[in-house]
Design an enzyme around this catalytic site. Structure first.
Site, PDB file in Angstrom:
ATOM      1  N   CYS A 288       0.788  -1.420  -0.248  1.00 34.39           N
ATOM      2  CA  CYS A 288       0.231  -0.156   0.604  1.00 34.39           C
ATOM      3  C   CYS A 288       0.743   1.439   0.423  1.00 34.39           C
ATOM      4  CB  CYS A 288      -1.012   0.194   1.041  1.00 34.39           C
ATOM      5  SG  CYS A 288      -1.903   1.186   1.348  1.00 34.39           S
TER       6      CYS A 288
ATOM      7  N   GLY B 254       5.735  -8.649   6.593  1.00 35.13           N
ATOM      8  CA  GLY B 254       7.809  -9.088   6.178  1.00 35.13           C
ATOM      9  C   GLY B 254       8.403  -7.957   6.554  1.00 35.13           C
TER      10      GLY B 254
ATOM     11  N   SER C  62       6.426 -14.166   5.557  1.00 38.45           N
ATOM     12  CA  SER C  62       7.120 -13.900   4.671  1.00 38.45           C
ATOM     13  C   SER C  62       8.271 -14.879   3.548  1.00 38.45           C
ATOM     14  CB  SER C  62       8.687 -12.519   4.369  1.00 38.45           C
ATOM     15  OG  SER C  62       9.118 -12.288   3.524  1.00 38.45           O
TER      16      SER C  62
ATOM     17  N   ASP D 106      10.488 -14.519   2.298  1.00 36.54           N
ATOM     18  CA  ASP D 106      11.990 -13.991   2.070  1.00 36.54           C
ATOM     19  C   ASP D 106      13.311 -14.766   3.753  1.00 36.54           C
ATOM     20  OD1 ASP D 106      11.465 -13.369  -0.028  1.00 36.54           O
ATOM     21  OD2 ASP D 106      11.276 -10.998   0.801  1.00 36.54           O
TER      22      ASP D 106
ATOM     23  N   ARG E  91      22.792 -30.669 -19.645  1.00 37.12           N
ATOM     24  CA  ARG E  91      22.618 -29.314 -19.387  1.00 37.12           C
ATOM     25  C   ARG E  91      23.778 -28.438 -18.177  1.00 37.12           C
ATOM     26  NH1 ARG E  91      17.364 -28.251 -22.909  1.00 37.12           N
ATOM     27  NH2 ARG E  91      18.874 -27.944 -24.596  1.00 37.12           N
TER      28      ARG E  91
ATOM     29  N   GLU F  65      17.652 -13.685  -6.218  1.00 40.38           N
ATOM     30  CA  GLU F  65      17.136 -11.958  -7.508  1.00 40.38           C
ATOM     31  C   GLU F  65      17.581 -11.316  -6.764  1.00 40.38           C
ATOM     32  OE1 GLU F  65      12.858 -11.190  -6.850  1.00 40.38           O
ATOM     33  OE2 GLU F  65      13.624 -10.821  -4.746  1.00 40.38           O
TER      34      GLU F  65
ATOM     35  N   ARG G 114      20.835 -23.224 -19.535  1.00 45.57           N
ATOM     36  CA  ARG G 114      19.195 -22.405 -19.971  1.00 45.57           C
ATOM     37  C   ARG G 114      19.213 -22.039 -18.448  1.00 45.57           C
ATOM     38  NH1 ARG G 114      19.627 -24.326 -24.556  1.00 45.57           N
ATOM     39  NH2 ARG G 114      18.314 -25.645 -25.708  1.00 45.57           N
TER      40      ARG G 114
ATOM     41  N   GLN H 117       6.769 -19.883  -6.253  1.00 45.45           N
ATOM     42  CA  GLN H 117       7.298 -20.715  -5.058  1.00 45.45           C
ATOM     43  C   GLN H 117       6.888 -19.082  -4.001  1.00 45.45           C
ATOM     44  OE1 GLN H 117      11.618 -18.842  -5.427  1.00 45.45           O
ATOM     45  NE2 GLN H 117      11.181 -17.898  -6.918  1.00 45.45           N
ATOM     46  N   ARG H 118       5.851 -18.999  -4.415  1.00 45.76           N
ATOM     47  CA  ARG H 118       4.404 -18.099  -2.812  1.00 45.76           C
ATOM     48  C   ARG H 118       3.695 -18.602  -2.951  1.00 45.76           C
ATOM     49  NH1 ARG H 118       5.551 -11.956  -3.533  1.00 45.76           N
ATOM     50  NH2 ARG H 118       3.214 -11.955  -4.192  1.00 45.76           N
TER      51      ARG H 118
HETATM   52  O1  F6P Z   1       8.484 -10.454  -0.190  1.00 48.00           O
HETATM   53  C1  F6P Z   1       7.931 -11.384  -0.917  1.00 48.00           C
HETATM   54  C2  F6P Z   1       8.565 -11.167  -2.470  1.00 48.00           C
HETATM   55  O2  F6P Z   1       8.015 -12.638  -3.309  1.00 48.00           O
HETATM   56  C3  F6P Z   1       9.717 -11.315  -2.711  1.00 48.00           C
HETATM   57  O3  F6P Z   1      10.697 -12.616  -2.670  1.00 48.00           O
HETATM   58  C4  F6P Z   1      10.141 -11.113  -4.360  1.00 48.00           C
HETATM   59  O4  F6P Z   1      10.920  -9.699  -4.076  1.00 48.00           O
HETATM   60  C5  F6P Z   1       9.091  -9.951  -3.940  1.00 48.00           C
HETATM   61  O5  F6P Z   1       8.058 -10.779  -3.019  1.00 48.00           O
HETATM   62  C6  F6P Z   1       7.826  -9.858  -5.293  1.00 48.00           C
HETATM   63  O6  F6P Z   1       6.939  -9.002  -5.049  1.00 48.00           O
HETATM   64  P1  F6P Z   1       5.337  -9.046  -6.107  1.00 48.00           P
HETATM   65  O7  F6P Z   1       4.754 -10.374  -6.029  1.00 48.00           O
HETATM   66  O8  F6P Z   1       5.059  -7.599  -5.495  1.00 48.00           O
HETATM   67  O9  F6P Z   1       5.830  -9.029  -7.520  1.00 48.00           O
END
Ligand code: F6P
Length: 368
Positions: A76, A105, A151, A153, A188, A252, A280, A288-289
């Protein structure tokens, strides 16, 4: 009878629903009214019964087995401004909420800490501008706030695990296992990018769990020449011993010593140009989320939900706002303010290129 509200904020994380369920039911069990704030801080800023809703025991039935967050979440922008926080305070008071538990988070809990510290001046302004009454001003003198860390992360200092991190780790490992099979078939190399923002926990643990050949994490940057040689020597050694696959995991937020990003493309180029590997790139992204939480996250979220409600009921204006953490397998309370400050100091140390300090502040002793 107190009214306790819960909201989820920032990126969703598996286990958030278990946390909300546990908070709602613990609050009701303790004789309180339970509320949910829909859409994170956005719901606070918008206010009204559509966004700040009373819920019942039955409303959260079965939530532990569901991924994402059923009460919505948001990043937000409005709450980052004082006017947004002023509206948030007004709406909480109007709804008659005594305590707010935020599951989110690093960024979301930093917002919660700011809201807490500004509270006296926010309610003063609300009174002066006649948006709340004298009576409300007197009753809501203190913002009773608490953080539970949700979170993927695992980037919050002072807690060993954030809700969702082990679920994301599990998903990453499964995905890399799949990639490994196709890598083997073609002999690979794969460069796999994982999430984690500025934290390397997911990449590091996934690297260990999948026996990856090489990993890049933000906390341990190297100069271009260093990492290129180091990675190529290791990969070449593994290949010379008959290994048909190469897996390189890139967080990342990976950076080189001059703080410039290291991207999967950079790594791909080196593997192709210097080692001639058929390579590749796989960016795992939001898979992942999403999805359901592993058992560990469901249990962690449930236990922390119970403790969060206990913490807000124990709170006095003198007690610092707590963050519910897990340390050495025990659910504990930490001062929210300290956790936020320590987390920020990791980011500051990285920016100041003091990588040893960043590493030591991460609380991940086994990294070294
Ligand atoms: O904080 C969780 C997270 O998935 C991070 O790992 C990633 O950088 C970010 O959120 C991605 O955010 P969004 O879902 O807003 O693209």
């Amino acid at each position: 009878e107190k009214a306790i509200a819960v909201m989820t904020s920032g990126g969703d994380a598996p286990g958030m629903n278990s946390n909300v369920r546990s908070i709602v039911r613990s609050a009701i069990f303790k004789g309180c009214q339970a509320y949910v704030v829909m859409e994170g801080y956005e719901g606070l800023v918008r206010g009204g019964p559509e966004y700040i809703k009373q819920v019942t025991w039955e409303d959260v039935r079965g939530w532990s087995t569901e991924g994402g967050t059923n009460i919505g979440t948001a990043r937000c922008m409005a709450f980052k401004k004082r006017e947004g926080r002023l509206l948030g305070a007004q709406h909480l008071i109007e709804a008659g909420v005594d305590a707010l538990i935020v599951c989110g988070g690093d960024g979301s809990l930093t917002g919660a800490d700011l809201f807490r510290s500004e509270w006296p001046s926010l309610i003063k302004e609300l009174l002066e501008t006649k948006r709340i009454s004298e009576q409300q001003y007197t009753r809501y003198q203190h913002l009773n706030i608490c953080g539970t860390v949700g979170s993927i992360d695992n980037d919050m200092s002072t807690t060993d695990a954030t809700i969702g991190a082990y679920s994301a780790l599990d998903r990453i490992c499964k995905a890399i296992d799949y990639v490994e099979a196709t890598a083997y078939s073609h002999s690979r190399a794969f460069v796999v990018e994982v999430m984690g923002r500025n934290c390397g926990w997911l990449a590091l643990l996934a690297g260990i769990a999948t026996s990856a050949d090489y990993i890049f994490i933000p906390e341990k940057p190297a100069s271009s020449e260093e990492w290129q040689d180091h990675m190529c020597n290791i990969v070449a050694k593994h290949r010379s011993k008959g290994k048909r696959t190469t897996i390189v995991i890139v967080a990342e937020g990976a950076i080189s010593a001059d703080l410039t990003p290291i991207t999967p493309k950079d790594v791909h180029k080196v593997l192709v140009d210097k080692l001639g590997l058929d390579t590749r790139i796989t960016i795992l992204g939001h898979v992942q989320r999403g999805g359901t939480a592993v058992a560990y996250d469901r249990v962690l979220a449930t236990l922390q939900g119970v403790e969060a409600v206990n913490a807000v009921l124990d709170s006095t204006p003198e007690t610092p706002s707590p963050l519910i953490a897990i340390n050495e397998n025990k659910i504990v309370r930490k001062p929210l303010m300290d956790s936020v400050a320590l987390t920020k100091s990791v980011a500051d140390a990285i920016q100041a290129k003091d990588f040893d300090k960043a590493m030591s502040l991460r609380d991940t002793e086994f990294v070294e």
